[in-house]
Write a protein that holds these residues in place. Structure first.
Motif, PDB file in Angstrom:
ATOM      1  N   SER A 108      -3.601  -2.409 -14.112  1.00 56.25           N
ATOM      2  CA  SER A 108      -2.383  -1.555 -13.967  1.00 56.25           C
ATOM      3  C   SER A 108      -2.837   0.143 -14.521  1.00 56.25           C
ATOM      4  N   GLU A 109      -3.566  -0.058 -16.114  1.00 55.07           N
ATOM      5  CA  GLU A 109      -3.930   1.110 -16.755  1.00 55.07           C
ATOM      6  C   GLU A 109      -4.865   2.014 -15.991  1.00 55.07           C
ATOM      7  N   GLU A 110      -5.598   1.276 -15.082  1.00 52.29           N
ATOM      8  CA  GLU A 110      -6.607   2.107 -14.314  1.00 52.29           C
ATOM      9  C   GLU A 110      -6.287   2.709 -13.175  1.00 52.29           C
ATOM     10  N   LEU A 111      -4.913   2.409 -12.489  1.00 47.84           N
ATOM     11  CA  LEU A 111      -4.430   3.178 -11.261  1.00 47.84           C
ATOM     12  C   LEU A 111      -4.174   4.622 -11.713  1.00 47.84           C
ATOM     13  N   LEU A 112      -4.964   5.178 -11.921  1.00 49.04           N
ATOM     14  CA  LEU A 112      -4.956   7.024 -12.499  1.00 49.04           C
ATOM     15  C   LEU A 112      -4.984   7.553 -11.001  1.00 49.04           C
ATOM     16  N   PRO A 113      -4.480   8.783 -11.095  1.00 54.11           N
ATOM     17  CA  PRO A 113      -4.707   9.911  -9.895  1.00 54.11           C
ATOM     18  C   PRO A 113      -6.065  10.462 -10.075  1.00 54.11           C
ATOM     19  N   ASN A 114      -6.596  10.563  -9.042  1.00 55.33           N
ATOM     20  CA  ASN A 114      -7.787  11.653  -9.101  1.00 55.33           C
ATOM     21  C   ASN A 114      -7.495  12.795  -8.454  1.00 55.33           C
ATOM     22  N   TYR A 115      -7.404  13.885  -9.429  1.00 51.94           N
ATOM     23  CA  TYR A 115      -7.087  15.300  -8.811  1.00 51.94           C
ATOM     24  C   TYR A 115      -8.324  16.049  -8.368  1.00 51.94           C
ATOM     25  N   LEU A 116      -9.505  15.334  -8.735  1.00 53.74           N
ATOM     26  CA  LEU A 116     -10.716  15.775  -8.248  1.00 53.74           C
ATOM     27  C   LEU A 116     -11.175  17.338  -8.370  1.00 53.74           C
ATOM     28  N   VAL A 117     -11.169  17.512 -10.054  1.00 49.60           N
ATOM     29  CA  VAL A 117     -11.738  18.721 -10.408  1.00 49.60           C
ATOM     30  C   VAL A 117     -13.250  18.927 -10.171  1.00 49.60           C
ATOM     31  N   GLU A 118     -13.902  19.840 -10.523  1.00 45.43           N
ATOM     32  CA  GLU A 118     -15.471  19.760 -10.100  1.00 45.43           C
ATOM     33  C   GLU A 118     -16.094  18.825 -10.840  1.00 45.43           C
ATOM     34  N   GLN A 119     -15.705  18.523 -12.043  1.00 41.95           N
ATOM     35  CA  GLN A 119     -16.563  17.746 -12.890  1.00 41.95           C
ATOM     36  C   GLN A 119     -16.278  16.289 -12.607  1.00 41.95           C
ATOM     37  N   GLU A 120     -15.451  16.051 -11.515  1.00 49.01           N
ATOM     38  CA  GLU A 120     -15.072  14.523 -11.287  1.00 49.01           C
ATOM     39  C   GLU A 120     -15.208  14.148  -9.997  1.00 49.01           C
ATOM     40  N   ASN A 121     -16.659  14.311  -9.375  1.00 44.99           N
ATOM     41  CA  ASN A 121     -16.875  13.954  -8.162  1.00 44.99           C
ATOM     42  C   ASN A 121     -17.101  12.476  -8.035  1.00 44.99           C
ATOM     43  N   ALA A 163       0.773  -1.092   0.021  1.00 45.18           N
ATOM     44  CA  ALA A 163       0.284  -0.003   0.117  1.00 45.18           C
ATOM     45  C   ALA A 163       1.002   1.383  -0.093  1.00 45.18           C
ATOM     46  N   ILE A 164       0.597   2.268  -0.690  1.00 38.50           N
ATOM     47  CA  ILE A 164       1.444   3.404  -1.231  1.00 38.50           C
ATOM     48  C   ILE A 164       0.353   4.527  -0.961  1.00 38.50           C
ATOM     49  N   GLU A 165       0.979   5.363  -0.211  1.00 40.76           N
ATOM     50  CA  GLU A 165       0.174   6.559   0.525  1.00 40.76           C
ATOM     51  C   GLU A 165       1.149   7.787   0.289  1.00 40.76           C
ATOM     52  N   THR A 166       1.008   8.731  -0.775  1.00 38.81           N
ATOM     53  CA  THR A 166       2.030   9.929  -0.774  1.00 38.81           C
ATOM     54  C   THR A 166       1.386  11.165  -1.124  1.00 38.81           C
ATOM     55  N   SER A 167      -0.116  11.260  -0.971  1.00 35.10           N
ATOM     56  CA  SER A 167      -0.939  12.334  -1.208  1.00 35.10           C
ATOM     57  C   SER A 167      -0.619  13.660  -0.373  1.00 35.10           C
ATOM     58  N   SER A 168       0.180  13.512   0.735  1.00 36.48           N
ATOM     59  CA  SER A 168       0.201  14.685   1.646  1.00 36.48           C
ATOM     60  C   SER A 168       1.865  14.811   1.904  1.00 36.48           C
ATOM     61  N   ASP A 169       2.123  15.720   2.725  1.00 35.26           N
ATOM     62  CA  ASP A 169       3.517  15.795   3.305  1.00 35.26           C
ATOM     63  C   ASP A 169       4.123  14.267   4.008  1.00 35.26           C
ATOM     64  N   ALA A 170       3.195  13.454   4.313  1.00 32.55           N
ATOM     65  CA  ALA A 170       3.646  12.247   5.135  1.00 32.55           C
ATOM     66  C   ALA A 170       3.949  11.078   3.658  1.00 32.55           C
ATOM     67  N   GLY A 230      -5.629  10.308  -4.573  1.00 35.49           N
ATOM     68  CA  GLY A 230      -5.944  11.521  -4.391  1.00 35.49           C
ATOM     69  C   GLY A 230      -7.428  11.653  -3.781  1.00 35.49           C
ATOM     70  N   PRO A 231      -7.764  13.183  -3.628  1.00 39.77           N
ATOM     71  CA  PRO A 231      -7.059  14.370  -3.970  1.00 39.77           C
ATOM     72  C   PRO A 231      -5.863  14.567  -2.901  1.00 39.77           C
ATOM     73  N   GLY A 232      -5.332  15.475  -3.378  1.00 38.99           N
ATOM     74  CA  GLY A 232      -4.008  15.970  -2.617  1.00 38.99           C
ATOM     75  C   GLY A 232      -2.887  16.697  -3.254  1.00 38.99           C
ATOM     76  N   SER A 233      -1.533  16.329  -2.980  1.00 40.55           N
ATOM     77  CA  SER A 233      -0.722  16.821  -3.458  1.00 40.55           C
ATOM     78  C   SER A 233      -0.541  16.432  -4.636  1.00 40.55           C
ATOM     79  N   PHE A 234      -0.304  17.234  -5.913  1.00 44.15           N
ATOM     80  CA  PHE A 234      -0.233  16.842  -7.387  1.00 44.15           C
ATOM     81  C   PHE A 234       0.731  15.826  -7.611  1.00 44.15           C
ATOM     82  N   THR A 235       2.246  16.243  -7.171  1.00 45.51           N
ATOM     83  CA  THR A 235       3.036  15.652  -7.317  1.00 45.51           C
ATOM     84  C   THR A 235       3.084  14.326  -6.738  1.00 45.51           C
ATOM     85  N   GLY A 236       2.775  14.169  -5.358  1.00 39.11           N
ATOM     86  CA  GLY A 236       2.504  12.771  -4.608  1.00 39.11           C
ATOM     87  C   GLY A 236       1.503  11.986  -5.096  1.00 39.11           C
ATOM     88  N   ILE A 237       0.541  12.426  -5.740  1.00 41.86           N
ATOM     89  CA  ILE A 237      -0.545  11.644  -6.270  1.00 41.86           C
ATOM     90  C   ILE A 237       0.088  10.786  -7.425  1.00 41.86           C
TER      91      ILE A 237
END
Length: 221
Positions: free
Chosen positions: A204-217, A6-13, A65-72
């Motif tokens: 594997s192709e579906e493991l995409l970031p979710n930056y959560l713009v308004e249209q992607e709830n 399990a990998i979690e890097t969406s924040s400073d942690a 995500g959502p969270g840090s763009f680079t981390g996600i």
């Protein structure tokens, strides 16, 4: 039982956890802007500590995500690469649900609201409803800070937030249960394990970031 990463890097942690069928090994440290340099080395160290090879993994879970763009982007890229190379499934979880899972496991509230600063006077918002057994429903979206209305909640609602003092003061009007936590890989691993047990997998192709713009709830029940 399974071998899970399990990998979690969406924040400073920087947070990574591994299950080697029966025992959990984890790393969790606040390391701002060091995720890229350190992530792969930490994964290697945990695999060594767990006495398993990379090729022995059964699935890879990632906080998308959502969270840090680079981390996600980093977490999803590494998870995609490993899942593809090992030909194993992936599992992705919202970072807001990871935060909520941690508070639920500690206090078992019926409702948890996550409010994270999304910059430009916007908030990432997650509303999670629980029974004693676990999650019933969730809604994850982006809102303007001025849209938040504390009147929808009460003293039994638990909040997780890093938002402004103004917003925090609004929350305090209705609840004293306020926390400011970082997402933890142990909570992610717990959610990943549940999905693994029921075969809720992604390619594997579906493991995409979710930056959560308004249209992607996200909304789940």
């Amino acid at each position: 039982m399974a071998n899970l990463l399990a990998i979690e890097t969406s924040s400073d942690a920087l947070s990574v956890a591994i299950l080697n069928e029966i025992k959990v090994y984890s790393f969790h440290e606040i390391k701002p802007k060091q995720h890229t340099e350190d992530l792969l080395g930490i994964i290697e160290d945990l695999l060594s500590a767990a006495h398993i090879k990379l090729s022995s993994l059964d699935a890879i879970g990632v906080s998308c995500g959502p969270g840090s763009f680079t981390g996600i982007r980093l977490a999803c890229s590494v998870a995609q690469g490993l899942a593809y190379g090992l030909n194993i499934p992936g599992i992705k979880i919202s970072s807001l649900e990871v935060l909520s899972e941690g508070i639920f496991n500690k206090f078992k509230p019926k409702q948890i609201v996550v409010l994270l600063d999304a910059h430009r006077e916007k908030l990432f918002m997650g509303i999670f409803s629980y029974s004693e057994e676990g999650l019933i429903s969730s809604k994850i979206k982006t809102i303007d800070q001025v849209e938040f209305d504390s009147n929808y909640y009460n003293s039994e609602t638990y909040f997780i937030t890093n938002a402004s003092k103004v917003l925090a003061s609004k929350i305090k009007e209705v609840s004293k249960n306020i926390y400011n936590d970082y997402p933890h890989s142990l909570d992610l691993l717990n959610l990943v394990s549940k999905k693994f047990e029921i075969g809720d997998f992604l390619s594997s192709e579906e493991l995409l970031p979710n930056y959560l713009v308004e249209q992607e709830n996200w909304e789940t029940y």
